[in-house]
Scaffold this motif. Structure first.
Motif, mmCIF file in Angstrom:
data_model
loop_
_atom_site.group_PDB
_atom_site.id
_atom_site.type_symbol
_atom_site.label_atom_id
_atom_site.label_comp_id
_atom_site.label_asym_id
_atom_site.label_seq_id
_atom_site.Cartn_x
_atom_site.Cartn_y
_atom_site.Cartn_z
ATOM 1 N N ARG A 49 40.856 64.390 48.681
ATOM 2 C CA ARG A 49 40.283 64.013 47.389
ATOM 3 C C ARG A 49 39.926 62.535 47.437
ATOM 4 N N PRO A 50 38.668 62.199 47.478
ATOM 5 C CA PRO A 50 38.290 60.786 47.520
ATOM 6 C C PRO A 50 38.713 60.060 46.242
ATOM 7 N N LEU A 51 38.737 58.749 46.310
ATOM 8 C CA LEU A 51 39.175 57.932 45.188
ATOM 9 C C LEU A 51 38.177 57.975 44.040
ATOM 10 N N SER A 52 38.699 57.996 42.829
ATOM 11 C CA SER A 52 37.856 57.877 41.642
ATOM 12 C C SER A 52 37.466 56.418 41.450
ATOM 13 N N ARG A 53 36.592 56.164 40.501
ATOM 14 C CA ARG A 53 36.160 54.791 40.242
ATOM 15 C C ARG A 53 37.337 53.911 39.839
ATOM 16 N N SER A 54 38.190 54.367 38.927
ATOM 17 C CA SER A 54 39.316 53.536 38.497
ATOM 18 C C SER A 54 40.300 53.322 39.636
ATOM 19 N N GLU A 55 40.439 54.303 40.507
ATOM 20 C CA GLU A 55 41.319 54.133 41.658
ATOM 21 C C GLU A 55 40.732 53.147 42.658
ATOM 22 N N ARG A 56 39.416 53.158 42.826
ATOM 23 C CA ARG A 56 38.787 52.173 43.712
ATOM 24 C C ARG A 56 38.974 50.759 43.164
ATOM 25 N N ILE A 57 38.853 50.617 41.845
ATOM 26 C CA ILE A 57 39.091 49.304 41.224
ATOM 27 C C ILE A 57 40.536 48.875 41.457
ATOM 28 N N GLU A 58 41.472 49.799 41.248
ATOM 29 C CA GLU A 58 42.881 49.481 41.466
ATOM 30 C C GLU A 58 43.126 49.070 42.918
ATOM 31 N N LEU A 59 42.514 49.785 43.856
ATOM 32 C CA LEU A 59 42.672 49.435 45.267
ATOM 33 C C LEU A 59 42.193 48.016 45.519
ATOM 34 N N GLN A 60 41.039 47.662 44.979
ATOM 35 C CA GLN A 60 40.503 46.317 45.179
ATOM 36 C C GLN A 60 41.432 45.262 44.580
ATOM 37 N N GLU A 61 41.962 45.546 43.398
ATOM 38 C CA GLU A 61 42.884 44.601 42.768
ATOM 39 C C GLU A 61 44.144 44.415 43.610
ATOM 40 N N ARG A 62 44.669 45.506 44.157
ATOM 41 C CA ARG A 62 45.890 45.417 44.960
ATOM 42 C C ARG A 62 45.621 44.743 46.304
ATOM 43 N N LEU A 63 44.454 44.969 46.877
ATOM 44 C CA LEU A 63 44.104 44.256 48.105
ATOM 45 C C LEU A 63 44.042 42.744 47.854
ATOM 46 N N ALA A 64 43.439 42.361 46.730
ATOM 47 C CA ALA A 64 43.356 40.936 46.393
ATOM 48 C C ALA A 64 44.746 40.354 46.165
ATOM 49 N N ARG A 65 45.611 41.128 45.506
ATOM 50 C CA ARG A 65 46.971 40.681 45.238
ATOM 51 C C ARG A 65 47.749 40.491 46.534
ATOM 52 N N SER A 66 47.347 41.214 47.571
ATOM 53 C CA SER A 66 48.035 41.133 48.860
ATOM 54 C C SER A 66 47.468 40.050 49.769
ATOM 55 N N GLY A 67 46.529 39.276 49.261
ATOM 56 C CA GLY A 67 46.033 38.138 50.017
ATOM 57 C C GLY A 67 44.721 38.334 50.724
ATOM 58 N N PHE A 68 44.056 39.470 50.472
ATOM 59 C CA PHE A 68 42.761 39.734 51.097
ATOM 60 C C PHE A 68 41.642 39.498 50.077
ATOM 61 N N ASP A 69 40.418 39.500 50.541
ATOM 62 C CA ASP A 69 39.268 39.262 49.662
ATOM 63 C C ASP A 69 38.362 40.484 49.654
ATOM 64 N N PRO A 70 38.623 41.429 48.732
ATOM 65 C CA PRO A 70 37.765 42.618 48.675
ATOM 66 C C PRO A 70 36.516 42.418 47.843
ATOM 67 N N GLY A 71 36.299 41.206 47.332
ATOM 68 C CA GLY A 71 35.176 40.977 46.431
ATOM 69 C C GLY A 71 35.555 41.350 45.006
ATOM 70 N N THR A 72 34.562 41.436 44.159
ATOM 71 C CA THR A 72 34.796 41.778 42.755
ATOM 72 C C THR A 72 35.397 43.162 42.630
ATOM 73 N N ALA A 73 36.391 43.299 41.761
ATOM 74 C CA ALA A 73 37.014 44.610 41.540
ATOM 75 C C ALA A 73 36.130 45.426 40.608
ATOM 76 N N ASP A 74 35.106 46.059 41.187
ATOM 77 C CA ASP A 74 34.120 46.792 40.406
ATOM 78 C C ASP A 74 34.034 48.267 40.794
ATOM 79 N N GLY A 75 34.882 48.703 41.725
ATOM 80 C CA GLY A 75 34.836 50.097 42.154
ATOM 81 C C GLY A 75 33.771 50.396 43.181
ATOM 82 N N ILE A 76 33.010 49.394 43.575
ATOM 83 C CA ILE A 76 31.966 49.574 44.586
ATOM 84 C C ILE A 76 32.522 49.130 45.933
ATOM 85 N N ILE A 77 32.506 50.043 46.892
ATOM 86 C CA ILE A 77 33.073 49.737 48.206
ATOM 87 C C ILE A 77 32.001 49.100 49.074
ATOM 88 N N GLY A 78 31.983 47.772 49.047
ATOM 89 C CA GLY A 78 31.019 47.026 49.833
ATOM 90 C C GLY A 78 31.645 46.441 51.078
#
Length: 441
Positions: free
Chosen positions: A378-407
């Protein structure tokens, strides 16, 4: 990009959470099952494969207009006339034009769930579409041959785009382009973009290619059998049938030739394929599956990458290609070349570009994907993609804007995290990674 200190800290935190992971696993059977549906994150583009019938989540609305629509229209009229639009043209175009609430709703909503890429491709390359495309290839053979000779773009690709964009001209949209763009310029999330498209649409009317009542399209202003926005029409539409008008609405010849002209201008290479499905050797470094990793085909062959189909013969091993894993390392792999990137300029979605390539091949009897898709995932939903980006940023990485778009930034952050975990570093976000990140404080 990641930094080494953050990476080391993340690794300690991830592996110290193994006991918590066990507890979460034990409790998960009691939890309410997550909603089904969402989208594959796609390596070469950020657009998702939307399933409109599923629920949607609101996106930030545009600022409320500071003036009435009538006042905005009058100001725009002055600008349009200063740009060379005749008063009579403006009057015909804006006759009885009002704000369209349906366009505003479409502009302000964003689907929460999207279709997995394999479901999208099942629909895009359906037997019905293949059969109709084959029939139309025969019916328009002489026109397509002439277009090929002039622009160097293969007919199967053109007919595939025609089928994907408007179901071969049967579904071009029934909304007034002027009304839609005026609504978006007045109250949309990207008013300047809509403003520029609206002015271009008026210039098309001024030129006489189409009458206002026939200038119909989608809620976003895409028009005709191959869905050009007005500025693309201005730059690339052509009068191929010689009647004096660039008519992408009612002239199939004009629509297909305009598409060929656009692809040619986007870097299409005549005689070169879009790419091919490949199989990867055991122990392959999945970190190489990155659009920024462009290698000659010969180098991919030396790494053990091989075509899945015997008809995919590498004749020029100097051509550059990137490796795409649209469903991660568990799914099919594709080497894609410059023509794939030209299709992305038409529609910046890896799923779309794959559909065009595979559908074009299917018209000629090929295009079957050999490797299995991970249909149980089951691929990630939009809100889950946003959450993933936020958690990646919290862990010290730079996923870009937490917008749910996997760039590109998000893929790099995902890949760095996977490398820290010792997982296949394919850059593909999934629930396993999100759950691991959820263990962290």
């Amino acid at each position: 990009m990641s930094n080494p200190t953050a990476g080391r800290a993340l690794r300690r935190r991830l592996f110290s959470g193994s006991a918590l992971l066990l507890a979460l696993t034990q409790l998960s059977a009691c939890a309410e099952p997550p909603a089904q549906g969402p989208a594959a994150s796609l390596p070469l583009a950020s657009a998702s494969v939307v399933a409109p019938a599923l629920s949607s989540a609101a996106v930030p609305a545009a600022a409320a207009p500071q003036q009435s629509f009538a006042a905005w229209r009058d100001a725009f009229r002055r600008e349009a006339l200063a740009a060379g639009i005749a008063p009579a043209t403006f009057a015909r175009a804006f006759a009885e034009v009002t704000v369209d609430p349906a366009v505003i709703r479409a502009d302000r909503s964003q689907p929460e769930f999207s279709r997995p890429i394999w479901e999208y491709l099942d629909s895009a390359v359906s037997p019905q579409r293949v059969h109709r495309g084959q029939r139309l290839l025969a019916e328009h053979a002489s026109t397509l041959r002439a277009i090929e000779q002039r622009y160097g773009v293969e007919r199967n690709v053109l007919v595939a785009i025609w089928g994907m964009e408007s179901n071969f001209g049967s579904n071009t949209g029934n909304l007034s382009v002027i009304r839609s763009l005026a609504t978006l310029a007045y109250e949309g999330r990207r008013p300047q973009f809509a403003h520029d498209q609206l002015l271009a649409a008026l210039q098309i009317l001024e030129h006489g290619d189409v009458q206002p009542q026939r200038m119909l399209g989608s809620w976003a202003g895409a028009m005709g059998q191959t869905q050009f926005i007005p500025t693309t029409y201005q730059r690339h539409a052509v009068d191929f049938d010689g009647d004096g008008r660039r008519d992408i609405w009612d002239s199939t010849a004009d629509a297909l030739a305009s598409t060929a002209n656009y692809l040619s201008a986007s870097g299409w290479q005549s005689g070169q394929g879009w790419g091919m499905e490949v199989r990867l050797p055991a122990g392959f470094d999945y970190a190489l599956a990155d659009p920024e990793q462009r290698k000659p085909l010969g180098e991919w062959l030396r790494l053990g990458v091989r075509p899945q189909h015997p008809y995919n013969v590498v004749r020029d091993d100097s051509q550059l290609a990137s490796l795409v894993l649209p469903a991660g390392y568990r799914g099919p792999a594709f080497l894609v070349q410059d023509n794939f990137r030209a299709i992305l300029k038409y529609n910046n979605s890896t799923a779309y570009a794959l559909a065009i390539g595979l559908l074009g091949e299917r018209f000629a009897g090929g295009g079957q994907v050999v490797a299995a898709w991970p249909r149980g995932e089951r691929p990630l939903s939009r809100s889950e993609r946003i959450e993933l980006q936020e958690r990646l940023a919290r862990s010290g990485f730079d996923p870009g804007t937490a917008d749910g778009i996997i760039g590109a930034n998000t893929r790099r952050a995902v890949r760095a995290t996977q490398q820290q975990l010792g997982w296949p570093a394919d850059g593909h976000p999934n629930h396993q990674l999100l759950e691991r990140l959820r263990q962290l404080p």
